[in-house]
Write a protein that holds these residues in place. Sequence first.
Motif, PDB file in Angstrom:
ATOM      1  N   THR A 342     -19.081  12.582 -21.334  1.00 24.34           N
ATOM      2  CA  THR A 342     -20.241  12.449 -20.351  1.00 24.34           C
ATOM      3  C   THR A 342     -19.701  12.525 -19.004  1.00 24.34           C
ATOM      4  O   THR A 342     -20.714  12.434 -18.026  1.00 24.34           O
ATOM      5  CB  THR A 342     -21.061  11.195 -20.558  1.00 24.34           C
ATOM      6  OG1 THR A 342     -20.197  10.109 -20.506  1.00 24.34           O
ATOM      7  CG2 THR A 342     -21.630  11.473 -21.924  1.00 24.34           C
ATOM      8  N   GLY A 343     -18.497  12.515 -18.658  1.00 25.91           N
ATOM      9  CA  GLY A 343     -17.970  12.181 -17.265  1.00 25.91           C
ATOM     10  C   GLY A 343     -18.353  13.543 -16.218  1.00 25.91           C
ATOM     11  O   GLY A 343     -18.301  14.712 -16.603  1.00 25.91           O
ATOM     12  N   GLN A 344     -18.588  13.156 -15.265  1.00 26.47           N
ATOM     13  CA  GLN A 344     -18.848  14.054 -14.159  1.00 26.47           C
ATOM     14  C   GLN A 344     -18.012  13.959 -12.999  1.00 26.47           C
ATOM     15  O   GLN A 344     -17.727  12.837 -12.612  1.00 26.47           O
ATOM     16  CB  GLN A 344     -20.348  13.937 -13.342  1.00 26.47           C
ATOM     17  CG  GLN A 344     -21.575  14.006 -14.427  1.00 26.47           C
ATOM     18  CD  GLN A 344     -22.858  13.597 -14.017  1.00 26.47           C
ATOM     19  OE1 GLN A 344     -22.857  13.765 -12.767  1.00 26.47           O
ATOM     20  NE2 GLN A 344     -23.955  13.343 -14.769  1.00 26.47           N
ATOM     21  N   MET A 345     -17.348  15.186 -12.699  1.00 25.62           N
ATOM     22  CA  MET A 345     -16.454  14.845 -11.615  1.00 25.62           C
ATOM     23  C   MET A 345     -16.841  15.523 -10.312  1.00 25.62           C
ATOM     24  O   MET A 345     -17.868  16.326 -10.127  1.00 25.62           O
ATOM     25  CB  MET A 345     -15.081  15.991 -11.883  1.00 25.62           C
ATOM     26  CG  MET A 345     -14.407  15.464 -13.133  1.00 25.62           C
ATOM     27  SD  MET A 345     -13.739  13.993 -12.851  1.00 25.62           S
ATOM     28  CE  MET A 345     -12.468  14.424 -11.578  1.00 25.62           C
ATOM     29  N   ALA A 346     -16.029  15.034  -9.137  1.00 22.26           N
ATOM     30  CA  ALA A 346     -16.619  15.566  -7.705  1.00 22.26           C
ATOM     31  C   ALA A 346     -15.117  15.945  -7.184  1.00 22.26           C
ATOM     32  O   ALA A 346     -14.270  15.267  -7.327  1.00 22.26           O
ATOM     33  CB  ALA A 346     -17.281  14.487  -6.973  1.00 22.26           C
ATOM     34  N   ALA A 347     -15.042  16.817  -6.076  1.00 21.34           N
ATOM     35  CA  ALA A 347     -13.971  17.326  -5.470  1.00 21.34           C
ATOM     36  C   ALA A 347     -14.519  17.203  -3.982  1.00 21.34           C
ATOM     37  O   ALA A 347     -15.388  18.179  -3.835  1.00 21.34           O
ATOM     38  CB  ALA A 347     -13.500  18.539  -5.989  1.00 21.34           C
ATOM     39  N   THR A 348     -13.696  16.594  -3.208  1.00 17.21           N
ATOM     40  CA  THR A 348     -14.085  16.655  -1.685  1.00 17.21           C
ATOM     41  C   THR A 348     -12.942  17.119  -0.862  1.00 17.21           C
ATOM     42  O   THR A 348     -11.840  16.895  -1.232  1.00 17.21           O
ATOM     43  CB  THR A 348     -14.631  15.258  -1.299  1.00 17.21           C
ATOM     44  OG1 THR A 348     -13.812  14.352  -1.371  1.00 17.21           O
ATOM     45  CG2 THR A 348     -15.968  15.008  -1.943  1.00 17.21           C
ATOM     46  N   ILE A 349     -13.166  17.630   0.343  1.00 17.76           N
ATOM     47  CA  ILE A 349     -12.205  18.091   1.063  1.00 17.76           C
ATOM     48  C   ILE A 349     -11.681  17.327   1.905  1.00 17.76           C
ATOM     49  O   ILE A 349     -12.520  16.567   2.797  1.00 17.76           O
ATOM     50  CB  ILE A 349     -12.389  19.417   1.779  1.00 17.76           C
ATOM     51  CG1 ILE A 349     -12.838  20.589   0.820  1.00 17.76           C
ATOM     52  CG2 ILE A 349     -11.379  19.746   2.664  1.00 17.76           C
ATOM     53  CD1 ILE A 349     -13.237  21.806   1.252  1.00 17.76           C
ATOM     54  N   SER A 350     -10.616  16.715   1.933  1.00 24.58           N
ATOM     55  CA  SER A 350      -9.988  15.697   2.790  1.00 24.58           C
ATOM     56  C   SER A 350      -9.184  15.982   3.891  1.00 24.58           C
ATOM     57  O   SER A 350      -9.169  15.392   4.962  1.00 24.58           O
ATOM     58  CB  SER A 350      -9.405  14.481   1.921  1.00 24.58           C
ATOM     59  OG  SER A 350      -8.266  14.887   1.360  1.00 24.58           O
TER      60      SER A 350
END
Length: 646
Positions: A342-350
Amino acid sequence: MPNILSIGQTALNAAQAGLSTTSHNIANVNTAGYSRQSIEQASAGSQNTGSGFLGKGTSVSTVKRAYNEFLTNQVISSQTSQSSLSAYSAQIRQISNLFSDPTIGLSPSLQEFFAGVQAVAADPSSSGARQTMLSAAQTLAGQFQSVDARLGEVKQGVNSDITTSIESINSYAKQIAVLNDAIGKVVAGSDGKQPNDLLDQRDNLVEQLAKEIKVSVVKQDSDYQIFIGNGQPLVVSTGSYDLVPVSSVTDLGRIEVGYKGNNGVVTLPENAITGGRLGGLMEFRAESLDPTLNSLGRIAVGLTSTFNAQHVLGQDMNGALGTNFFSVGSPVVNTSSQNTGTGQMAATISNVNALTISDYQFQYVGVGNYRVTRLSDGAVTNSATLPMTVDGLDFSLTAGVLAAGDVFLIKPTAAGAAGFNVLINDPAKIAAAAPIRTAAPVTNAGSGKISAGSVDSTYTAATVTPAVTLTYNGTTNELTGFPVAMPVTVTNNGVATVFAAGAPVTYTSGATISFGGLSFTISGNPANADTFTIGPNTNGKGDNRNALLLSSIQTANSLGNSTLTLQGAFGQMVNLVGNKAHQVEINNNAEMALLEQARANQQEVSGVNLDEEASNMLRYQQAYQAAGKVMQTASKLFDLLLDLGG
């Protein structure tokens, strides 16, 4: 003793078969895939007469086609390569044409926008210059979105072409299977004689199939077994397997090739589909279309990040701190439809500077094992914990629980250009000024000078409200008057020294002094009791300090790990597309020449030559006439015998 009449009959039949075969060749001179046919004659044997063996005539043992397997395979191989290059060339030419006009498009719009920024820097109080800058920004946003939309149309066109190619492959495979069945039955019922026309039809279908995808043909008895990809059977004897267009499990808008086998549909790896139109489409999408979309998005993300970061450090005409100037599309995270967790991933630009133009696959391998694969080159990064950072991207779990084997596709910049917009529509809100102002009173006795100063993202107006007045103590060589709640950092030659909040600060000429998100330098030899002030920039409508910093973004190496400017990144993208288009076109022309040569070699053996057939027609006609003469002679002899008997 052999019968002269029967011998003449065999000669007549042989000549008639030759005439029929020659006529058949002439009739099919323009039939695609047709191979020239010829009869093979054999002696009908002889009869022992006691005084020697007398012949019994002739027979047509078979009708064979002029066929060379090696030359045919050369044509098929060359056809596969040429079709692949032709499909690639047709697709990439669309992108190359999109970027080839130097007077329109993204590059001029980018230049015009920064020209507008420079105009504001030259006259920050001019409402006309500010409006021009906003108009140029809107034009730039429109160009980003327009180019992205055009590339999106190309992407949809590729999906459609892939589907069409799959339909053609299935059709050819079914027809080949039907011919396998027909040929097998004919051969079995004709004592091994070959049905030449059916064989030509099958070979022609194989060549048409090779235009769509690379195939391996294995002959087994009279059947063709055909394989594709990594050895998947497409035609087996009298049966065929279907390919089906399927949506990617991690990208529903991307059509891939599914193989419908005995155990259901399995998606074939994209790199397993090579050759032919289908292989060319797959290669174009992976090598050129995806990187171009990502490159365009990276430019949009890079401009937005660097421009916003500086704009918020400025002050607008109303005296307020700047706000974000642009918005941009966020990284896309697609969850595989096959995930069980059920995992939800996020990717953000650092770190925009570290961004690549690749997509990434995130996989939860198991407890304490998170894996990120850069899809452009297969580079793998493993981590035991989250969040983890790869190429300027932060990967984190936002909700749910991951299950071993769960996979996510991350597209960091693919949506960047589509989501590029201008957030400011009021010219007065362009933050051209700096929010602080420094000064050294003319009454100071020493030679100390204070720089204009700059601020960072931690700065707030409260830092210099009220204004800060620093006083130099010549006896202790210290500066006092710093805010009591803020520690002070002095950096000299790369060495930073931190002073407690409210404490005196040792003076070092030219050192950078920082507190509360602002920085400045004092240099020279101040006299005892000389003062320096840092306060808010009131009535700063004519201040251009932040506008100058904004305009410098155009020439700053802000992308590609500080190797590319924004304009340079665009130029690199255009050059890569142009060079690839040129390379594919040259290779396509070369392969076309090879295909023509291979086909000429094949036709030299298998093709119908009308001059040769005319000669054969005359030869068989004469043989037919001669055979008729034999039969006529036999008839006269028979009549003579009847007369003698009477």
